[in-house]
Design a protein around this motif. Sequence first.
Motif, PDB file in Angstrom:
ATOM      1  N   SER A 197      57.567  49.577  70.811  1.00 35.57           N
ATOM      2  CA  SER A 197      56.475  50.539  70.740  1.00 35.57           C
ATOM      3  C   SER A 197      55.964  51.148  71.875  1.00 35.57           C
ATOM      4  N   GLU A 198      56.620  51.382  72.587  1.00 36.87           N
ATOM      5  CA  GLU A 198      56.375  52.244  74.056  1.00 36.87           C
ATOM      6  C   GLU A 198      56.775  53.500  73.844  1.00 36.87           C
ATOM      7  N   VAL A 199      55.890  54.423  74.469  1.00 33.37           N
ATOM      8  CA  VAL A 199      56.066  55.982  74.511  1.00 33.37           C
ATOM      9  C   VAL A 199      56.082  56.807  75.512  1.00 33.37           C
ATOM     10  N   ASP A 200      57.000  57.561  75.838  1.00 31.93           N
ATOM     11  CA  ASP A 200      56.969  58.742  76.875  1.00 31.93           C
ATOM     12  C   ASP A 200      56.315  60.107  76.150  1.00 31.93           C
ATOM     13  N   TYR A 201      55.063  60.039  76.368  1.00 27.11           N
ATOM     14  CA  TYR A 201      54.326  61.368  75.953  1.00 27.11           C
ATOM     15  C   TYR A 201      54.921  62.604  76.702  1.00 27.11           C
ATOM     16  N   GLN A 202      55.298  63.769  76.045  1.00 26.45           N
ATOM     17  CA  GLN A 202      56.018  64.768  76.658  1.00 26.45           C
ATOM     18  C   GLN A 202      55.062  65.741  77.162  1.00 26.45           C
ATOM     19  N   VAL A 203      53.766  65.635  76.812  1.00 28.34           N
ATOM     20  CA  VAL A 203      52.813  66.774  77.018  1.00 28.34           C
ATOM     21  C   VAL A 203      52.348  66.865  78.643  1.00 28.34           C
ATOM     22  N   LEU A 221      40.489  50.471  77.734  1.00 25.84           N
ATOM     23  CA  LEU A 221      41.480  51.427  77.957  1.00 25.84           C
ATOM     24  C   LEU A 221      42.194  51.903  76.742  1.00 25.84           C
ATOM     25  N   PRO A 222      42.409  53.264  76.774  1.00 29.81           N
ATOM     26  CA  PRO A 222      42.958  54.085  75.617  1.00 29.81           C
ATOM     27  C   PRO A 222      44.252  53.353  75.071  1.00 29.81           C
ATOM     28  N   THR A 223      44.466  53.480  73.999  1.00 31.52           N
ATOM     29  CA  THR A 223      45.507  52.563  73.479  1.00 31.52           C
ATOM     30  C   THR A 223      46.686  53.442  72.717  1.00 31.52           C
ATOM     31  N   LEU A 244      59.836  55.466  88.172  1.00 37.93           N
ATOM     32  CA  LEU A 244      58.475  55.149  87.831  1.00 37.93           C
ATOM     33  C   LEU A 244      58.555  53.475  87.857  1.00 37.93           C
ATOM     34  N   ALA A 245      57.193  53.137  87.616  1.00 33.28           N
ATOM     35  CA  ALA A 245      56.872  51.806  87.560  1.00 33.28           C
ATOM     36  C   ALA A 245      57.126  51.169  86.585  1.00 33.28           C
ATOM     37  N   TRP A 246      57.425  51.773  85.464  1.00 29.49           N
ATOM     38  CA  TRP A 246      58.112  51.034  84.117  1.00 29.49           C
ATOM     39  C   TRP A 246      58.696  52.063  83.209  1.00 29.49           C
ATOM     40  N   LYS A 247      59.741  51.830  82.609  1.00 26.26           N
ATOM     41  CA  LYS A 247      60.327  52.609  81.553  1.00 26.26           C
ATOM     42  C   LYS A 247      59.822  52.470  80.216  1.00 26.26           C
ATOM     43  N   ALA A 248      59.473  53.591  79.471  1.00 28.17           N
ATOM     44  CA  ALA A 248      59.152  53.119  77.981  1.00 28.17           C
ATOM     45  C   ALA A 248      60.067  52.683  77.370  1.00 28.17           C
ATOM     46  N   CYS A 292      50.410  63.296  82.956  1.00 28.85           N
ATOM     47  CA  CYS A 292      51.232  63.053  82.011  1.00 28.85           C
ATOM     48  C   CYS A 292      50.905  61.611  81.821  1.00 28.85           C
ATOM     49  N   TYR A 293      51.536  61.131  80.634  1.00 28.22           N
ATOM     50  CA  TYR A 293      51.356  59.523  80.114  1.00 28.22           C
ATOM     51  C   TYR A 293      52.087  58.903  79.473  1.00 28.22           C
ATOM     52  N   GLN A 294      52.241  57.620  79.715  1.00 27.31           N
ATOM     53  CA  GLN A 294      53.073  56.696  78.889  1.00 27.31           C
ATOM     54  C   GLN A 294      52.255  55.906  77.991  1.00 27.31           C
ATOM     55  N   ARG A 295      52.807  55.235  76.820  1.00 25.66           N
ATOM     56  CA  ARG A 295      52.119  54.289  76.231  1.00 25.66           C
ATOM     57  C   ARG A 295      52.860  52.898  76.496  1.00 25.66           C
ATOM     58  N   LEU A 296      52.415  52.046  77.096  1.00 27.53           N
ATOM     59  CA  LEU A 296      53.012  50.724  77.639  1.00 27.53           C
ATOM     60  C   LEU A 296      52.452  49.793  76.663  1.00 27.53           C
ATOM     61  N   ALA A 297      53.258  48.495  76.492  1.00 27.82           N
ATOM     62  CA  ALA A 297      52.839  47.153  75.950  1.00 27.82           C
ATOM     63  C   ALA A 297      53.455  46.125  76.179  1.00 27.82           C
ATOM     64  N   ASP A 298      52.985  44.750  75.886  1.00 28.74           N
ATOM     65  CA  ASP A 298      53.739  43.819  76.139  1.00 28.74           C
ATOM     66  C   ASP A 298      54.993  43.715  75.544  1.00 28.74           C
ATOM     67  N   ASP A 299      55.835  42.733  75.688  1.00 29.69           N
ATOM     68  CA  ASP A 299      57.360  42.497  75.209  1.00 29.69           C
ATOM     69  C   ASP A 299      57.265  42.287  73.743  1.00 29.69           C
ATOM     70  N   ASP A 300      56.132  42.064  72.999  1.00 30.38           N
ATOM     71  CA  ASP A 300      56.098  41.950  71.495  1.00 30.38           C
ATOM     72  C   ASP A 300      55.550  43.127  70.914  1.00 30.38           C
ATOM     73  N   GLY A 301      55.366  44.098  71.815  1.00 31.66           N
ATOM     74  CA  GLY A 301      54.440  45.317  71.184  1.00 31.66           C
ATOM     75  C   GLY A 301      52.889  45.232  71.106  1.00 31.66           C
ATOM     76  N   SER A 302      52.354  44.126  71.610  1.00 30.56           N
ATOM     77  CA  SER A 302      51.201  43.700  71.476  1.00 30.56           C
ATOM     78  C   SER A 302      50.372  44.449  72.753  1.00 30.56           C
ATOM     79  N   ASN A 303      49.064  44.418  72.665  1.00 27.59           N
ATOM     80  CA  ASN A 303      48.251  44.962  73.839  1.00 27.59           C
ATOM     81  C   ASN A 303      48.736  46.325  74.563  1.00 27.59           C
ATOM     82  N   PRO A 304      48.838  47.180  73.717  1.00 33.57           N
ATOM     83  CA  PRO A 304      49.140  48.547  74.264  1.00 33.57           C
ATOM     84  C   PRO A 304      48.264  49.064  74.999  1.00 33.57           C
ATOM     85  N   ALA A 305      48.531  50.014  75.999  1.00 25.80           N
ATOM     86  CA  ALA A 305      47.713  50.824  76.714  1.00 25.80           C
ATOM     87  C   ALA A 305      48.202  52.049  77.515  1.00 25.80           C
ATOM     88  N   ILE A 306      47.611  53.123  77.535  1.00 28.01           N
ATOM     89  CA  ILE A 306      47.979  54.503  78.181  1.00 28.01           C
ATOM     90  C   ILE A 306      47.913  54.030  79.718  1.00 28.01           C
TER      91      ILE A 306
END
Length: 199
Positions: free
Chosen positions: A163-169, A195-197, A154-158, A103-117
């Motif tokens: 613009s961070e996401v906890d993907y549910q799939v 890296l996928p965004t 976890l290491a990080w909470k979305a 499973c996956y999260q989408r994480l980013a910097d504090d301003d929402g930039s540089n997202p990565a899965i």
Amino acid sequence: MRLTQQNPELAAYLVADEVIDHDHPLVRTLAAKLASDVPDVYSYAKLAYEFIRDTIPHSQDSGDMRVTWRASDVLEQGTGICYAKSHAYAALLRAEGIPAALCYQRLADDDGSNPAIHGLVAVKLPGEREWARQDVRGNKPGVDAQFSLGEERLAWKARPEFSEVDYQVLYDVPHPVVLAALKAAPDRPYLWRTLPTEL
């Protein structure tokens, strides 16, 4: 100790394949060794988690340039990013008959930039009603992930506000964009740029 009876709905999360190759001798040998040191599947899931989290360095933290993606290669070479380490943990779980999903999260910097899965593993242990997500990325200053069947550690909470996401799939195989990025990367710096965004 190996679990043998499972709900048919969970069968896909026990399969060995090209990536989660828990039929590989290296994976089987390590799983058997870890299993021999613990009394039950719960202790095994925690021990295998700690083994991957603590003894396989995250390649970004260690400066390792190699890119791994197959579970047996992660164990043999002793390196990997979050996706690869997740594949290795899933393989150790499945080797002992424990359903494991990616499973996956989408994480980013504090301003929402540089997202990565970011890659995680969900484990389904006997008697537990819910899947429990685990993060084997590897701890460092500011990151304190722990094995937990209750509250997630976890290491990080979305953070939706960034613009961070906890993907549910829950995936039985790696997401295609994740696997494609790993396979295409000749080294980790290249992988870091590609890296996928999003999924």
